[in-house]
Motif scaffolding. Structure first.
Motif, PDB file in Angstrom:
ATOM      1  N   ARG A   1      40.144 -11.586  -5.892  1.00 61.99           N
ATOM      2  CA  ARG A   1      39.387 -10.679  -6.614  1.00 61.99           C
ATOM      3  C   ARG A   1      39.793  -9.611  -7.595  1.00 61.99           C
ATOM      4  NH1 ARG A   1      37.379 -15.669  -5.956  1.00 61.99           N
ATOM      5  NH2 ARG A   1      38.355 -15.234  -7.911  1.00 61.99           N
ATOM      6  N   GLY A   2      39.163  -9.223  -8.369  1.00 59.99           N
ATOM      7  CA  GLY A   2      40.037  -7.928  -9.359  1.00 59.99           C
ATOM      8  C   GLY A   2      40.407  -8.228 -10.746  1.00 59.99           C
TER       9      GLY A   2
ATOM     10  N   GLY B   1      49.973  -4.745  -9.791  1.00 61.20           N
ATOM     11  CA  GLY B   1      48.606  -5.464 -10.065  1.00 61.20           C
ATOM     12  C   GLY B   1      48.423  -6.233 -10.406  1.00 61.20           C
ATOM     13  N   VAL B   2      48.926  -7.705  -9.911  1.00 56.96           N
ATOM     14  CA  VAL B   2      48.669  -8.337 -10.512  1.00 56.96           C
ATOM     15  C   VAL B   2      48.538  -9.669  -9.693  1.00 56.96           C
ATOM     16  CG1 VAL B   2      50.477  -8.862 -12.420  1.00 56.96           C
ATOM     17  CG2 VAL B   2      51.125  -9.125 -10.319  1.00 56.96           C
TER      18      VAL B   2
ATOM     19  N   ASN C   1      44.858  -6.422 -12.429  1.00 58.60           N
ATOM     20  CA  ASN C   1      44.579  -6.385 -11.578  1.00 58.60           C
ATOM     21  C   ASN C   1      44.505  -5.398 -11.432  1.00 58.60           C
ATOM     22  OD1 ASN C   1      41.961  -6.482  -9.454  1.00 58.60           O
ATOM     23  ND2 ASN C   1      43.346  -8.490  -8.739  1.00 58.60           N
ATOM     24  N   PRO C   2      43.557  -4.293 -11.524  1.00 65.04           N
ATOM     25  CA  PRO C   2      43.441  -2.886 -11.086  1.00 65.04           C
ATOM     26  C   PRO C   2      43.275  -2.730  -9.463  1.00 65.04           C
ATOM     27  CG  PRO C   2      41.354  -2.929 -12.614  1.00 65.04           C
ATOM     28  CD  PRO C   2      42.608  -4.785 -12.300  1.00 65.04           C
ATOM     29  N   ILE C   3      42.453  -3.612  -9.010  1.00 64.46           N
ATOM     30  CA  ILE C   3      42.609  -3.259  -7.763  1.00 64.46           C
ATOM     31  C   ILE C   3      44.044  -3.321  -6.751  1.00 64.46           C
ATOM     32  CG2 ILE C   3      41.536  -4.669  -5.404  1.00 64.46           C
ATOM     33  CD1 ILE C   3      39.261  -3.185  -7.085  1.00 64.46           C
ATOM     34  N   LEU C   4      44.472  -4.250  -7.428  1.00 63.24           N
ATOM     35  CA  LEU C   4      45.426  -4.505  -6.624  1.00 63.24           C
ATOM     36  C   LEU C   4      46.957  -3.845  -7.459  1.00 63.24           C
ATOM     37  CD1 LEU C   4      45.413  -8.253  -6.516  1.00 63.24           C
ATOM     38  CD2 LEU C   4      45.445  -6.546  -5.021  1.00 63.24           C
ATOM     39  N   ASP C   5      46.504  -2.452  -8.275  1.00 63.81           N
ATOM     40  CA  ASP C   5      47.290  -1.593  -8.432  1.00 63.81           C
ATOM     41  C   ASP C   5      47.886  -0.973  -8.213  1.00 63.81           C
ATOM     42  OD1 ASP C   5      49.335  -1.526 -10.373  1.00 63.81           O
ATOM     43  OD2 ASP C   5      47.810  -1.353 -12.373  1.00 63.81           O
TER      44      ASP C   5
END
Length: 301
Positions: free
Chosen positions: A20-21, A239-240, A275-279
């Motif tokens: 998700r994200g 962020g991927v 994916n900004p959640i992982l960035d």
């Protein structure tokens, strides 16, 4: 002189993969200043906003065998194809922001209506040539290139009412370093041109892009750039959702975009899998925007 027109289309899609994200990718790219950056290059920017993505219920996850969220991805692809078609009809350059890479199904469906021999540069760590039968995960973001070749579930291959969208001899994959066995077989069977990281290291990015341009320029009437941020090394684009070590560098990617701009080959583009959640502090979205600057003619001097 008339200003050149770019239409931005956001696709907040996260159903083609399992982390998700990535649905926040279009917002992250906008936040990183893409509109202002392209306006400085004297483009007329029309941001068409985001396509509405339906939220399926949990029992739709595996609604069709080994394909996750097939119905929702199909519906989103139809919507995107229609918007992209309208943008090209209006004489504007379609610039699509993802979202996961399954959005390329809709992008290519809308774009290919306008070209007899559409070329595709697939800038990605992955081949995205899986089918329901070959995919280890059932995630549709690993299938858009196969779907666009007319290989896969008919709901996906027939988006827009026709198939295939592209021909294998008009594809160049750049940056591949993670291919499933089914994808390798399909690449060999269809004769798809691939520059893995081995070729990039051995030849250098200048030679790779020169060869790609030469390969495509005389047999295509338009070229779509589909750039997955995981094509870059994770140190440059963290962020991927599916990072793979040993990727293309930030500088090599700028060189590739600068050379593509000079070639005047690119007629449409999409930047996906931010994916900004992982960035890290929106680093990957900022990289995407910087690469767009080079693709659209930004120069140091």
């Amino acid at each position: 002189m008339m200003k050149k027109h770019i239409s931005i289309i956001g696709v907040p899609m996260d159903l083609g993969q399992s982390r998700r994200g990535v649905d926040m990718g279009p917002s992250a790219i906008r936040y990183a200043g893409v509109v202002e950056r392209l306006e400085k290059l004297d483009f007329d920017i029309h941001d068409k906003g985001d396509i509405a993505i339906g939220r399926p219920s949990k029992n739709e996850v595996h609604s069709d065998g080994n394909l996750k969220f097939l119905k929702a991805v199909t519906e989103a692809s139809e919507k995107l194809a229609s918007v992209v078609d309208e943008v090209i009809e209006a004489g504007s350059f379609p610039l699509v922001f993802g979202g996961d890479h399954s959005i390329a199904i809709g992008s290519l469906a809308g774009i290919s209506k306008h070209y007899k021999n559409l070329g595709v540069i697939w800038y990605d760590a992955h081949g995205d040539l899986n089918t329901a039968e070959t995919s280890p995960s059932g995630n549709i973001h690993g299938m858009p290139l196969a779907v666009s070749l007319g290989i896969g579930h008919p709901d996906l291959t027939n988006i827009g009412g026709f198939a295939p969208k592209i021909s294998p001899e008009n594809i160049v994959i750049i940056g591949a370093r993670s291919l499933d066995e089914g994808e390798r077989e399909l690449i060999r069977e269809r004769g798809i041109k691939v520059y893995t990281m081995h070729e990039i290291d051995r030849l250098g990015m200048t030679k790779v892009i020169e060869e790609a341009i030469t390969y495509l320029k005389d047999k295509t009437d338009g070229v779509h750039l589909s750039l997955d941020l995981d094509g870059l090394d994770p140190s440059d684009a963290p962020g991927v959702g599916t990072p793979v070590l040993g990727g293309i560098s930030y500088r090599e990617s700028h060189l590739a975009m600068e050379m593509l701009e000079e070639s005047k080959l690119i007629t449409s583009a999409e930047f996906v899998e931010v994916n900004p959640i992982l960035d890290e502090r929106n680093k990957t979205a900022s990289v995407a925007v910087a690469l767009m600057g080079s693709l659209f003619g930004e120069k140091l001097l």
